[in-house]
Design a protein around this motif. Structure first.
Motif, PDB file in Angstrom:
ATOM      1  N   ASP A  28      20.331  33.958  74.213  1.00  0.00           N
ATOM      2  CA  ASP A  28      20.035  34.600  72.936  1.00  0.00           C
ATOM      3  C   ASP A  28      20.342  33.634  71.788  1.00  0.00           C
ATOM      4  OD1 ASP A  28      19.379  36.879  74.302  1.00  0.00           O
ATOM      5  OD2 ASP A  28      21.355  37.783  74.090  1.00  0.00           O
ATOM      6  N   ALA A  29      19.516  33.674  70.769  1.00  0.00           N
ATOM      7  CA  ALA A  29      19.700  32.806  69.616  1.00  0.00           C
ATOM      8  C   ALA A  29      20.964  33.190  68.858  1.00  0.00           C
ATOM      9  CB  ALA A  29      18.493  32.902  68.689  1.00  0.00           C
ATOM     10  N   GLY A  30      21.622  32.196  68.305  1.00  0.00           N
ATOM     11  CA  GLY A  30      22.772  32.459  67.445  1.00  0.00           C
ATOM     12  C   GLY A  30      24.120  32.337  68.120  1.00  0.00           C
ATOM     13  N   VAL A  31      24.178  32.043  69.423  1.00  0.00           N
ATOM     14  CA  VAL A  31      25.473  31.906  70.101  1.00  0.00           C
ATOM     15  C   VAL A  31      26.161  30.631  69.622  1.00  0.00           C
ATOM     16  CG1 VAL A  31      26.646  31.580  72.310  1.00  0.00           C
ATOM     17  CG2 VAL A  31      24.748  33.197  72.131  1.00  0.00           C
ATOM     18  N   ILE A  32      27.335  30.784  69.042  1.00  0.00           N
ATOM     19  CA  ILE A  32      28.107  29.632  68.566  1.00  0.00           C
ATOM     20  C   ILE A  32      28.957  29.062  69.692  1.00  0.00           C
ATOM     21  CG2 ILE A  32      29.884  28.873  66.942  1.00  0.00           C
ATOM     22  CD1 ILE A  32      29.067  31.130  65.121  1.00  0.00           C
ATOM     23  N   VAL A  72      30.898  34.254  70.830  1.00  0.00           N
ATOM     24  CA  VAL A  72      30.858  34.363  69.376  1.00  0.00           C
ATOM     25  C   VAL A  72      29.431  34.052  68.938  1.00  0.00           C
ATOM     26  CG1 VAL A  72      31.819  33.553  67.192  1.00  0.00           C
ATOM     27  CG2 VAL A  72      33.261  33.605  69.243  1.00  0.00           C
ATOM     28  N   THR A  73      28.827  34.999  68.233  1.00  0.00           N
ATOM     29  CA  THR A  73      27.413  34.907  67.868  1.00  0.00           C
ATOM     30  C   THR A  73      27.227  35.168  66.381  1.00  0.00           C
ATOM     31  OG1 THR A  73      26.823  35.733  70.066  1.00  0.00           O
ATOM     32  CG2 THR A  73      25.104  35.804  68.382  1.00  0.00           C
ATOM     33  N   GLN A  74      26.259  34.480  65.783  1.00  0.00           N
ATOM     34  CA  GLN A  74      25.853  34.770  64.415  1.00  0.00           C
ATOM     35  C   GLN A  74      24.469  35.405  64.442  1.00  0.00           C
ATOM     36  OE1 GLN A  74      27.615  31.959  61.070  1.00  0.00           O
ATOM     37  NE2 GLN A  74      26.390  30.779  62.474  1.00  0.00           N
ATOM     38  N   VAL A  75      24.330  36.539  63.772  1.00  0.00           N
ATOM     39  CA  VAL A  75      23.051  37.241  63.710  1.00  0.00           C
ATOM     40  C   VAL A  75      22.594  37.280  62.255  1.00  0.00           C
ATOM     41  CG1 VAL A  75      21.864  39.419  64.118  1.00  0.00           C
ATOM     42  CG2 VAL A  75      23.634  38.656  65.716  1.00  0.00           C
ATOM     43  N   GLY A  76      21.401  36.795  62.006  1.00  0.00           N
ATOM     44  CA  GLY A  76      20.871  36.802  60.656  1.00  0.00           C
ATOM     45  C   GLY A  76      20.409  38.190  60.244  1.00  0.00           C
ATOM     46  N   THR A  77      20.539  38.508  58.970  1.00  0.00           N
ATOM     47  CA  THR A  77      20.087  39.789  58.440  1.00  0.00           C
ATOM     48  C   THR A  77      19.274  39.537  57.178  1.00  0.00           C
ATOM     49  OG1 THR A  77      21.972  40.158  56.961  1.00  0.00           O
ATOM     50  CG2 THR A  77      22.222  40.852  59.255  1.00  0.00           C
ATOM     51  N   GLU A  78      18.448  40.513  56.813  1.00  0.00           N
ATOM     52  CA  GLU A  78      17.669  40.421  55.575  1.00  0.00           C
ATOM     53  C   GLU A  78      18.412  41.069  54.416  1.00  0.00           C
ATOM     54  OE1 GLU A  78      13.877  42.125  56.275  1.00  0.00           O
ATOM     55  OE2 GLU A  78      13.267  40.620  57.763  1.00  0.00           O
ATOM     56  N   ASP A  79      19.535  41.684  54.712  1.00  0.00           N
ATOM     57  CA  ASP A  79      20.312  42.402  53.696  1.00  0.00           C
ATOM     58  C   ASP A  79      21.289  41.449  53.008  1.00  0.00           C
ATOM     59  OD1 ASP A  79      21.585  44.226  52.143  1.00  0.00           O
ATOM     60  OD2 ASP A  79      22.261  45.511  53.778  1.00  0.00           O
ATOM     61  N   ASP A  80      21.301  41.458  51.685  1.00  0.00           N
ATOM     62  CA  ASP A  80      22.199  40.608  50.928  1.00  0.00           C
ATOM     63  C   ASP A  80      23.332  41.421  50.299  1.00  0.00           C
ATOM     64  OD1 ASP A  80      23.163  38.251  49.882  1.00  0.00           O
ATOM     65  OD2 ASP A  80      21.976  38.377  48.054  1.00  0.00           O
ATOM     66  N   SER A  81      23.712  42.505  50.976  1.00  0.00           N
ATOM     67  CA  SER A  81      24.743  43.394  50.436  1.00  0.00           C
ATOM     68  C   SER A  81      26.109  42.745  50.520  1.00  0.00           C
ATOM     69  CB  SER A  81      24.761  44.714  51.212  1.00  0.00           C
ATOM     70  OG  SER A  81      23.516  45.371  51.128  1.00  0.00           O
ATOM     71  N   SER A  82      27.070  43.321  49.785  1.00  0.00           N
ATOM     72  CA  SER A  82      28.453  42.866  49.858  1.00  0.00           C
ATOM     73  C   SER A  82      29.016  43.180  51.237  1.00  0.00           C
ATOM     74  CB  SER A  82      29.289  43.572  48.791  1.00  0.00           C
ATOM     75  OG  SER A  82      29.387  44.967  49.074  1.00  0.00           O
ATOM     76  N   GLN A  83      30.148  42.573  51.563  1.00  0.00           N
ATOM     77  CA  GLN A  83      30.780  42.836  52.852  1.00  0.00           C
ATOM     78  C   GLN A  83      31.137  44.314  52.995  1.00  0.00           C
ATOM     79  OE1 GLN A  83      33.664  39.474  52.210  1.00  0.00           O
ATOM     80  NE2 GLN A  83      33.427  39.237  54.433  1.00  0.00           N
ATOM     81  N   GLU A  84      31.591  44.929  51.905  1.00  0.00           N
ATOM     82  CA  GLU A  84      31.994  46.335  51.955  1.00  0.00           C
ATOM     83  C   GLU A  84      30.808  47.234  52.270  1.00  0.00           C
ATOM     84  OE1 GLU A  84      34.396  49.355  52.288  1.00  0.00           O
ATOM     85  OE2 GLU A  84      35.149  47.369  51.742  1.00  0.00           O
ATOM     86  N   VAL A  85      29.676  46.992  51.604  1.00  0.00           N
ATOM     87  CA  VAL A  85      28.478  47.794  51.858  1.00  0.00           C
ATOM     88  C   VAL A  85      27.980  47.554  53.278  1.00  0.00           C
ATOM     89  CG1 VAL A  85      26.054  48.131  51.221  1.00  0.00           C
ATOM     90  CG2 VAL A  85      27.797  47.912  49.443  1.00  0.00           C
ATOM     91  N   ASN A 128      23.924  36.197  54.436  1.00  0.00           N
ATOM     92  CA  ASN A 128      22.928  36.960  55.205  1.00  0.00           C
ATOM     93  C   ASN A 128      23.144  36.836  56.715  1.00  0.00           C
ATOM     94  OD1 ASN A 128      21.667  36.241  52.491  1.00  0.00           O
ATOM     95  ND2 ASN A 128      20.216  37.755  53.257  1.00  0.00           N
ATOM     96  N   ARG A 129      24.389  36.964  57.135  1.00  0.00           N
ATOM     97  CA  ARG A 129      24.715  36.873  58.556  1.00  0.00           C
ATOM     98  C   ARG A 129      25.870  37.802  58.897  1.00  0.00           C
ATOM     99  NH1 ARG A 129      26.169  30.830  59.379  1.00  0.00           N
ATOM    100  NH2 ARG A 129      26.412  30.887  57.133  1.00  0.00           N
ATOM    101  N   VAL A 130      25.882  38.207  60.157  1.00  0.00           N
ATOM    102  CA  VAL A 130      27.006  38.963  60.710  1.00  0.00           C
ATOM    103  C   VAL A 130      27.541  38.190  61.900  1.00  0.00           C
ATOM    104  CG1 VAL A 130      27.746  41.104  61.830  1.00  0.00           C
ATOM    105  CG2 VAL A 130      26.076  41.191  59.973  1.00  0.00           C
ATOM    106  N   LEU A 131      28.848  37.978  61.923  1.00  0.00           N
ATOM    107  CA  LEU A 131      29.491  37.315  63.049  1.00  0.00           C
ATOM    108  C   LEU A 131      29.900  38.376  64.056  1.00  0.00           C
ATOM    109  CD1 LEU A 131      30.501  34.396  63.806  1.00  0.00           C
ATOM    110  CD2 LEU A 131      32.760  35.174  63.059  1.00  0.00           C
ATOM    111  N   ILE A 132      29.534  38.180  65.321  1.00  0.00           N
ATOM    112  CA  ILE A 132      29.865  39.141  66.373  1.00  0.00           C
ATOM    113  C   ILE A 132      30.699  38.432  67.439  1.00  0.00           C
ATOM    114  CG2 ILE A 132      29.005  40.761  68.094  1.00  0.00           C
ATOM    115  CD1 ILE A 132      26.403  40.914  66.508  1.00  0.00           C
ATOM    116  N   ILE A 133      31.907  38.923  67.649  1.00  0.00           N
ATOM    117  CA  ILE A 133      32.792  38.399  68.686  1.00  0.00           C
ATOM    118  C   ILE A 133      32.882  39.453  69.785  1.00  0.00           C
ATOM    119  CG2 ILE A 133      35.108  37.538  69.204  1.00  0.00           C
ATOM    120  CD1 ILE A 133      35.397  36.986  66.167  1.00  0.00           C
ATOM    121  N   GLU A 134      32.475  39.101  70.991  1.00  0.00           N
ATOM    122  CA  GLU A 134      32.437  40.070  72.085  1.00  0.00           C
ATOM    123  C   GLU A 134      33.298  39.598  73.254  1.00  0.00           C
ATOM    124  OE1 GLU A 134      29.296  42.471  74.989  1.00  0.00           O
ATOM    125  OE2 GLU A 134      28.572  40.936  73.607  1.00  0.00           O
TER     126      GLU A 134
END
Length: 232
Positions: A62-66, A86-99, A166-172
């Motif tokens: 899968d794309a984005g695996v660090i 540990v993976t980075q997933v791109g998003t189209e949302d430019d919201s704050s971390q809280e949102v 515009n990214r979310v870090l996912i640690i699994e």
């Protein structure tokens, strides 16, 4: 923030992963890592750790695996295994971390049925790099016989990066050794989350930075293994 660099500490017991797509080669890798302990593997354990290795191999495509790694060894004389990615997933949302974290909580707490409870435990914590959503989910795992399955426990930490990245870090972290989760693998996940730093900031000693739980769908009593292990 598009050039945000992510840094984290790799747990010492995890070794960088060498991806394979063949069952026999996967088992050879497991035997190599276990050393003399491999002689104690029964048929069910051999199948479980081999399938875990193959599953981790597939995830690497899968794309984005660090980074991805595995841990094989013994815990109190019992064989144990886990994978970490540990993976980075791109998003189209430019919201704050809280949102972003509120959106993740809503998406991850979807009930398992029309009137059923959430399909996974979901907790929000405040870490050094910002709010993080951690999920804990147990699946039936692998079918080992007509009436036997080896369960699989999977925990994920979702860290929305600051606005503009515009990214979310996912640690699994996943393991078929569910009994080892509270005392062995939950602290590993917490350690990695604590160590995350952005834009080249040096990572500090993981234990020096607490992760504070601020909301959860999990039980809040002392018998909740995830909460009691991850937050101090």
């Amino acid at each position: 923030m598009s050039g945000t660099r992510v840094e984290f500490l790799v747990p010492p017991d995890f070794v960088a992963f060498a991806a394979v797509d063949d069952v026999e080669e996967a088992y050879e890798r497991v035997v190599e890592r276990l050393g003399p302990s491999a002689q104690d593997l029964g048929p069910d354990q051999r199948r479980a750790v081999t399938d875990l290795y193959l599953a981790a191999s597939a995830a690497l495509t899968d794309a984005g695996v660090i980074w991805s790694g595995t841990c094989f060894g013994t815990v109190a004389g019992r064989l144990s295994a886990a994978t970490l990615s540990v993976t980075q997933v791109g998003t189209e949302d430019d919201s704050s971390q809280e949102v972003a974290v509120q959106g993740l909580i809503e998406a991850l707490t979807v009930p398992s049925g029309p009137a059923g409870p959430p399909s996974r435990l979901v907790s929000r914590f405040d870490a050094v790099v910002g709010p993080v959503v951690i999920t804990l989910e147990r699946s039936e795992g692998w079918q080992m016989g007509p009436q036997e399955r080896i369960p699989l426990l999977s925990a994920k930490a979702y860290l929305p990066l600051p606005s503009g990245a515009n990214r979310v870090l996912i640690i699994e972290l996943s393991t078929p050794d569910v009994d080892h989760w509270p005392d062995v693998y939950a602290p590993v996940l917490a350690q990695v989350v604590r160590s995350v730093r952005l834009s080249g900031l040096a990572a500090t000693t993981p234990a020096a930075e607490p992760i504070r739980r601020t909301s959860t769908t999990a039980p809040t009593g002392p018998d909740d293994p995830f909460a009691t292990v991850v937050h101090p």
